[in-house]
Design a protein around this motif. Structure first.
Motif, short mmCIF file in Angstrom:
data_model
loop_
_atom_site.label_atom_id
_atom_site.label_comp_id
_atom_site.label_asym_id
_atom_site.label_seq_id
_atom_site.Cartn_x
_atom_site.Cartn_y
_atom_site.Cartn_z
N LEU A 140 68.99 0.14 10.38
CA LEU A 140 67.92 1.13 10.27
C LEU A 140 67.00 0.78 9.10
O LEU A 140 65.78 0.98 9.16
CB LEU A 140 68.49 2.53 10.12
CG LEU A 140 69.18 3.11 11.35
CD1 LEU A 140 69.93 4.40 11.01
CD2 LEU A 140 68.18 3.34 12.49
N GLY A 141 67.58 0.24 8.05
CA GLY A 141 66.78 -0.22 6.90
C GLY A 141 65.86 -1.36 7.28
O GLY A 141 64.71 -1.42 6.81
N VAL A 142 66.33 -2.27 8.12
CA VAL A 142 65.47 -3.36 8.60
C VAL A 142 64.29 -2.78 9.37
O VAL A 142 63.14 -3.18 9.18
CB VAL A 142 66.26 -4.36 9.46
CG1 VAL A 142 65.32 -5.36 10.15
CG2 VAL A 142 67.29 -5.11 8.63
N LEU A 143 64.57 -1.83 10.24
CA LEU A 143 63.50 -1.20 11.02
C LEU A 143 62.50 -0.51 10.10
O LEU A 143 61.28 -0.59 10.31
CB LEU A 143 64.08 -0.21 12.03
CG LEU A 143 64.88 -0.84 13.17
CD1 LEU A 143 65.62 0.24 13.96
CD2 LEU A 143 63.97 -1.65 14.08
N GLN A 144 62.98 0.16 9.07
CA GLN A 144 62.08 0.82 8.12
C GLN A 144 61.26 -0.20 7.36
O GLN A 144 60.07 0.00 7.10
CB GLN A 144 62.88 1.71 7.16
CG GLN A 144 62.00 2.54 6.25
CD GLN A 144 61.18 3.56 7.02
OE1 GLN A 144 61.69 4.25 7.88
NE2 GLN A 144 59.90 3.65 6.72
N THR A 145 61.86 -1.31 6.99
CA THR A 145 61.14 -2.37 6.30
C THR A 145 60.04 -2.94 7.17
O THR A 145 58.94 -3.25 6.69
CB THR A 145 62.11 -3.48 5.85
OG1 THR A 145 63.07 -2.90 4.95
CG2 THR A 145 61.39 -4.61 5.14
N LEU A 146 60.29 -3.07 8.47
CA LEU A 146 59.25 -3.53 9.38
C LEU A 146 58.08 -2.54 9.40
O LEU A 146 56.91 -2.94 9.47
CB LEU A 146 59.82 -3.71 10.79
CG LEU A 146 60.81 -4.87 10.94
CD1 LEU A 146 61.47 -4.82 12.32
CD2 LEU A 146 60.12 -6.20 10.70
N HIS A 147 58.39 -1.26 9.33
CA HIS A 147 57.34 -0.25 9.26
C HIS A 147 56.53 -0.40 7.97
O HIS A 147 55.30 -0.39 7.99
CB HIS A 147 57.95 1.15 9.35
CG HIS A 147 56.94 2.24 9.27
ND1 HIS A 147 56.16 2.60 10.35
CD2 HIS A 147 56.56 3.03 8.24
CE1 HIS A 147 55.35 3.58 9.98
NE2 HIS A 147 55.58 3.85 8.72
N HIS A 148 57.21 -0.57 6.84
CA HIS A 148 56.52 -0.74 5.56
C HIS A 148 55.66 -2.01 5.57
O HIS A 148 54.55 -1.99 5.04
CB HIS A 148 57.53 -0.81 4.41
CG HIS A 148 58.19 0.49 4.14
ND1 HIS A 148 59.43 0.58 3.56
CD2 HIS A 148 57.80 1.78 4.37
CE1 HIS A 148 59.77 1.85 3.45
NE2 HIS A 148 58.80 2.59 3.93
N TYR A 149 56.16 -3.06 6.15
CA TYR A 149 55.38 -4.30 6.24
C TYR A 149 54.06 -4.02 6.96
O TYR A 149 52.99 -4.42 6.49
CB TYR A 149 56.19 -5.37 6.99
CG TYR A 149 55.37 -6.57 7.38
CD1 TYR A 149 54.97 -7.52 6.43
CD2 TYR A 149 54.98 -6.77 8.70
CE1 TYR A 149 54.21 -8.62 6.80
CE2 TYR A 149 54.22 -7.86 9.07
CZ TYR A 149 53.84 -8.78 8.12
OH TYR A 149 53.07 -9.87 8.49
N GLY A 150 54.12 -3.33 8.07
CA GLY A 150 52.91 -3.01 8.82
C GLY A 150 51.96 -2.09 8.07
O GLY A 150 50.74 -2.16 8.26
N GLU A 151 52.50 -1.23 7.23
CA GLU A 151 51.66 -0.33 6.44
C GLU A 151 50.93 -1.04 5.32
O GLU A 151 49.78 -0.73 5.02
CB GLU A 151 52.53 0.76 5.79
CG GLU A 151 52.79 1.96 6.63
CD GLU A 151 53.50 3.02 5.81
OE1 GLU A 151 52.83 4.00 5.43
OE2 GLU A 151 54.71 2.86 5.55
#
Length: 166
Positions: A140-151
């Motif tokens: 889930l942390g990886v998925l959140q990091t992908l979100h932050h990358y896009g932001e």
């Protein structure tokens, strides 16, 4: 026990780093003048840092690996071996682009703070933890990091809606 303390300390440091980075982004974003159309119609956009082809390809590969598993992760359908397999694949993808990236000096520190610290710690936890619950949290942390990358980083066509916003 020492590994758990180290891991927790890394997560706290990563979280603190993200908060500091977000504060810098907000502070660097100019506020619109009162009465201008932009101040009434939309909130100001935070600055996004530039990426290079190696980063865009590497992060795209990580996203392609995670997207098919996202529902299984969220619904707790994966086992320890699944998370270890996923973590190993992600680790290989990170190694492929990490040493060849050529980010600007301005983008390098935020990329390391916002993306790489959390991503590498989560991938490591997915591979070494014997507890499926911790592996799931890491995924889930990886998925959140992908979100932050896009932001925070420029990546044309990045499907921010495909990653969790929580």
């Amino acid at each position: 026990m020492l590994a758990v303390i180290r891991s927790t300390g890394r997560q706290v440091c990563s979280g603190i780093g993200l908060i500091v980075l977000a504060a810098q982004v907000v502070a660097a974003t100019p506020a619109p003048k009162p009465g201008t159309p932009s101040s009434q119609s939309a909130a100001p956009q935070a600055k996004q840092w530039e990426t290079d082809a190696a980063v865009r390809q590497g992060m795209g590969n990580i996203l392609k690996t995670m997207q098919p598993e996202q529902e299984n992760i969220e619904k707790k359908r994966l086992g320890t071996a699944d998370y270890q397999r996923l973590g190993k694949a992600l680790d290989q993808q990170i190694k492929q682009f990490l040493n060849v990236r050529q980010l600007s000096k301005e983008a390098e520190k935020p990329f390391h703070t916002v993306v790489m610290l959390d991503l590498t710690h989560a991938v490591e936890l997915m591979q070494i933890s014997p507890k499926v619950e911790l592996q799931r949290v890491a995924a889930l942390g990886v998925l959140q990091t992908l979100h932050h990358y896009g932001e925070y980083f420029q990546h044309p066509g990045w499907p921010l809606s495909a990653t969790p916003s929580r």
